[in-house]
Design a protein around this motif. Structure first.
Motif, PDB file in Angstrom:
ATOM      1  N   ALA A 132      41.712  40.193  42.204  1.00 43.13           N
ATOM      2  CA  ALA A 132      40.341  39.779  42.512  1.00 43.13           C
ATOM      3  C   ALA A 132      40.279  38.368  43.109  1.00 43.13           C
ATOM      4  O   ALA A 132      39.327  38.033  43.811  1.00 43.13           O
ATOM      5  N   GLY A 133      41.289  37.539  42.846  1.00 42.15           N
ATOM      6  CA  GLY A 133      41.279  36.154  43.321  1.00 42.15           C
ATOM      7  C   GLY A 133      41.604  36.038  44.799  1.00 42.15           C
ATOM      8  O   GLY A 133      42.590  36.599  45.280  1.00 42.15           O
ATOM      9  N   ALA A 134      40.763  35.299  45.512  1.00 44.35           N
ATOM     10  CA  ALA A 134      40.985  35.076  46.946  1.00 44.35           C
ATOM     11  C   ALA A 134      42.265  34.275  47.161  1.00 44.35           C
ATOM     12  O   ALA A 134      42.667  33.469  46.325  1.00 44.35           O
ATOM     13  N   VAL A 135      42.909  34.509  48.301  1.00 45.18           N
ATOM     14  CA  VAL A 135      44.161  33.835  48.645  1.00 45.18           C
ATOM     15  C   VAL A 135      43.887  32.872  49.792  1.00 45.18           C
ATOM     16  O   VAL A 135      43.425  33.287  50.858  1.00 45.18           O
ATOM     17  N   THR A 136      44.166  31.588  49.568  1.00 43.19           N
ATOM     18  CA  THR A 136      43.979  30.565  50.595  1.00 43.19           C
ATOM     19  C   THR A 136      45.344  30.069  51.041  1.00 43.19           C
ATOM     20  O   THR A 136      46.195  29.751  50.219  1.00 43.19           O
ATOM     21  N   THR A 154      41.316  31.925  54.235  1.00 42.69           N
ATOM     22  CA  THR A 154      41.204  32.594  52.943  1.00 42.69           C
ATOM     23  C   THR A 154      40.921  34.080  53.156  1.00 42.69           C
ATOM     24  O   THR A 154      40.090  34.445  54.001  1.00 42.69           O
ATOM     25  N   THR A 155      41.601  34.921  52.379  1.00 39.01           N
ATOM     26  CA  THR A 155      41.383  36.367  52.484  1.00 39.01           C
ATOM     27  C   THR A 155      39.944  36.713  52.101  1.00 39.01           C
ATOM     28  O   THR A 155      39.272  35.979  51.379  1.00 39.01           O
ATOM     29  N   ASP A 156      39.482  37.865  52.584  1.00 34.43           N
ATOM     30  CA  ASP A 156      38.073  38.235  52.454  1.00 34.43           C
ATOM     31  C   ASP A 156      37.821  39.294  51.386  1.00 34.43           C
ATOM     32  O   ASP A 156      36.904  40.087  51.514  1.00 34.43           O
ATOM     33  N   GLY A 157      38.623  39.341  50.344  1.00 29.09           N
ATOM     34  CA  GLY A 157      38.353  40.272  49.252  1.00 29.09           C
ATOM     35  C   GLY A 157      39.593  41.039  48.830  1.00 29.09           C
ATOM     36  O   GLY A 157      40.635  41.001  49.483  1.00 29.09           O
ATOM     37  N   GLN A 158      39.446  41.721  47.713  1.00 25.24           N
ATOM     38  CA  GLN A 158      40.569  42.478  47.157  1.00 25.24           C
ATOM     39  C   GLN A 158      41.077  43.500  48.170  1.00 25.24           C
ATOM     40  O   GLN A 158      40.299  44.168  48.832  1.00 25.24           O
ATOM     41  N   TYR A 159      42.379  43.585  48.283  1.00 28.36           N
ATOM     42  CA  TYR A 159      43.143  44.445  49.196  1.00 28.36           C
ATOM     43  C   TYR A 159      43.060  44.001  50.653  1.00 28.36           C
ATOM     44  O   TYR A 159      43.491  44.730  51.548  1.00 28.36           O
ATOM     45  N   ALA A 160      42.547  42.794  50.910  1.00 23.37           N
ATOM     46  CA  ALA A 160      42.504  42.267  52.280  1.00 23.37           C
ATOM     47  C   ALA A 160      43.923  41.947  52.740  1.00 23.37           C
ATOM     48  O   ALA A 160      44.612  41.144  52.123  1.00 23.37           O
TER      49      ALA A 160
END
Length: 181
Positions: A132-136, A154-160
């Motif tokens: 669930a945590g965004a990745v920067t 930063t990724t835009d949501g889970q499984y991005a």
């Protein structure tokens, strides 16, 4: 029976074996017209071997490492890497694998400089925000991280999904399902 005499190339006689630290000269015929001087590069035999073998195994799922004059070829191991901490720095262990960024809270992934990790040319790393945590993504000092100006790092949501393509020395392109700027 075949001729077993040693052959020479130019003024060099065939060597029985090269030591890791032996220096070799490589000539690059970059002159135009051909009468202009060529450029020369002096490099160790170990570096040439590591580079050549690295190109062979790149993308094969195998890992090649050079430490203390010992060149080691290892199986790629797991098809994916689990990144679970709140912060991580990418390295050669992230190559040729799917990187799952799996945390319930935000994660920061650092792209290190070439001086810290000997990235091969044309490498591409890929993965996804699995938790669930965004990745920067952040660039270490001296590293340029390029992306579209209308996107964040930063990724835009889970499984991005995300990808990083090395486009030059200390230069990376970030792409994938990234947030809007």
């Amino acid at each position: 029976m075949a001729d077993e005499t040693a052959y020479s190339i130019g003024s060099m006689d065939e060597a029985s074996a090269l030591a890791d630290a032996d220096m070799l000269e490589i000539e690059r015929p970059d002159g135009d017209p051909p009468t202009t001087p060529n450029s020369w590069l002096r490099i160790t035999a170990a570096k040439i071997a590591a580079y050549a073998l690295g190109k062979i195994v790149q993308g094969s799922g195998m890992r090649l490492s050079l430490a203390g004059g010992q060149l080691t070829l290892e199986s790629g191991g797991a098809a994916s890497v689990e990144i679970t901490g709140s912060a991580a720095t990418l390295g050669l262990s992230n190559m040729n694998r799917f990187n799952r960024c799996n945390n319930a809270t935000a994660q920061t992934i650092t792209i290190p400089a070439q001086a810290d990790v000997e990235w091969p040319d044309d490498i591409q790393l890929e993965g996804a925000q699995w938790g669930a945590g965004a990745v920067t993504f952040v660039a270490a000092s001296g590293v340029d991280l390029r992306k579209r100006s209308n996107r964040t790092a930063t990724t835009d949501g889970q499984y991005a999904p995300w990808g990083l393509k090395r486009t030059g020395l200390n230069e990376w392109l970030l792409f994938g399902d990234l947030g809007s700027a």
